[in-house]
Scaffold this active site. Sequence first.
Site, short mmCIF file in Angstrom:
data_model
loop_
_atom_site.label_atom_id
_atom_site.label_comp_id
_atom_site.label_asym_id
_atom_site.label_seq_id
_atom_site.Cartn_x
_atom_site.Cartn_y
_atom_site.Cartn_z
N GLN A 61 0.94 -1.43 0.27
CA GLN A 61 0.09 -0.10 0.04
C GLN A 61 1.08 1.32 0.47
O GLN A 61 1.79 1.31 0.72
CB GLN A 61 -0.72 -0.21 1.26
CG GLN A 61 -1.74 1.09 1.12
CD GLN A 61 -2.94 1.37 2.37
OE1 GLN A 61 -2.14 1.27 3.22
NE2 GLN A 61 -3.93 1.27 2.22
N TYR B 122 -6.18 10.28 4.46
CA TYR B 122 -5.11 10.71 3.62
C TYR B 122 -5.21 11.65 2.55
O TYR B 122 -5.85 11.78 2.24
CB TYR B 122 -4.07 9.35 3.63
CG TYR B 122 -3.65 8.71 5.14
CD1 TYR B 122 -2.88 9.53 5.69
CD2 TYR B 122 -4.32 7.73 5.98
CE1 TYR B 122 -3.24 9.33 7.81
CE2 TYR B 122 -4.56 7.25 7.06
CZ TYR B 122 -4.11 7.74 7.86
OH TYR B 122 -4.36 7.61 9.11
N ARG C 74 -7.07 1.52 -2.95
CA ARG C 74 -7.78 1.11 -2.31
C ARG C 74 -8.94 2.56 -1.41
O ARG C 74 -8.76 3.90 -1.66
CB ARG C 74 -7.33 1.04 -0.16
CG ARG C 74 -8.53 1.14 0.68
CD ARG C 74 -7.67 0.36 1.85
NE ARG C 74 -8.47 -0.87 2.64
CZ ARG C 74 -8.11 -1.09 3.99
NH1 ARG C 74 -8.11 -0.28 4.92
NH2 ARG C 74 -8.53 -1.72 3.84
N GLY D 30 -8.37 -6.93 9.10
CA GLY D 30 -7.48 -6.64 9.73
C GLY D 30 -7.28 -6.88 10.73
O GLY D 30 -6.10 -7.92 10.99
N ARG D 31 -7.79 -6.87 11.40
CA ARG D 31 -7.18 -7.41 13.59
C ARG D 31 -7.62 -8.78 13.69
O ARG D 31 -5.91 -9.43 14.15
CB ARG D 31 -8.04 -6.23 14.45
CG ARG D 31 -7.91 -4.40 14.46
CD ARG D 31 -9.29 -4.16 14.59
NE ARG D 31 -11.08 -4.05 13.84
CZ ARG D 31 -11.19 -3.87 14.61
NH1 ARG D 31 -11.47 -3.59 15.10
NH2 ARG D 31 -12.42 -3.52 13.84
#
Length: 364
Positions: free
Chosen positions: A103, A183, A230, A320-321
């Site tokens: 990424q 971002y 993404r 993810g987690r």
Amino acid sequence: MTHPDLHPLFTPVDLGELRLGNRVAMAPLTRLRAGEDGTPNGLMKEYYAQRASFGLIIAEGTWPVQEGKTWIGQPGIANDVHIEAWREITDAVHERGGKIIMQVMHGGRVSHDEITGTGRVVAPSALATPTPQYLPSGKADAPVPHALTLEEIPEVIEQYVVGARNAMAAGMDGVQVHGANGYLIHQFLAPSSNTRTDAYGGSPENRARFAVEVVTAVAEAIGAEHTGLRLSPARDIQGVEEHDPDDALDTYRAIAEGVAELGLAHIEMVHPAPEGELVQGVRAASGAPLIVNTGFDRFTDRDAALEAVGEGTADAVAVGRLALANPDLVERWREGTALNDPDKTTFYGGGARGYTDYPVLHRA
Ligand SMILES: Cc1cc2nc3c(=O)[nH]c(=O)nc-3n(C[C@H](O)[C@H](O)[C@H](O)COP(=O)(O)O)c2cc1C
């Protein structure tokens, strides 16, 4: 050997040129274990190699240029030292039969001179993020960024291209452009962080322009079959707010239409309702294979993944987690066995604890 009842989640899929062994991807996860200068290390290599059984690893948000760095401990892909260090990681993942893409992330206004030392933080408009920054000297208000001029925008696009080329030189199987989570690219997308009156601000098409130009330039440089994107639409984050549902639909449709002719390897959408109009509209208009990540308020879990892929809502699911806490998540989900719980206190920074020491079910 394939069991006849095997759920499609555990079957191969092609994302661009990349054939994944299963449809469970590891979502990009910033862990802040790199060196002060952004060089990845042996601990990171072990962490990623442990997770090679995911159909795809999407490596953490990585800065292509010093000015795009957001945190201390975040890895870079800006120079030959970074490339060589990442190559160790891609080699280790490939040796274990895995696939890994990077990424590429420019933080834009979510940064600070104390982190970059460049004397400048950039964004579409001179509006600071309301999110406080955690700096070596303590907690601080975010700086008011320099609004990129029309002349500077192509330079920043080129920085993404350099990062993408470097990622490929490091042996990555592709690149995911980070257009999500507040971002730089996301800062262009939302009216709350982009008040420009030129070709990059105002209408949904204008706010989408930077995203489309970055992705197009990256795809031209490394091949669209190696390029993904993404997005996290309609999710208020770090002062990037997309409150108006119609505006969000128009903005994200403009991105999808803008990249459609490229034939991207994937678009990943972070959204709690992947079956809805917003996500499926992007999928239809872009023609790109769709990865979804449905988490945040609750984990992206096995049921959500089985449902999304089983019902054809997505081609793959990013986790993810639970991926962070379960190096062998694919095996655990296939068998329906218990999972390790993620330890929040070790998410960002530190050493092996909460990083490479999560147990696996069956030691090789
Ligand atoms: C520790 C941590 C680090 C993250 N870092 C990134 C990142 O580098 N890039 C990104 O796009 N999202 C990042 N995210 C968001 C995740 O990719 C994902 O969207 C989020 O955790 C929700 O999915 P989950 O419920 O499966 O965890 C991060 C999340 C966490 C918890």
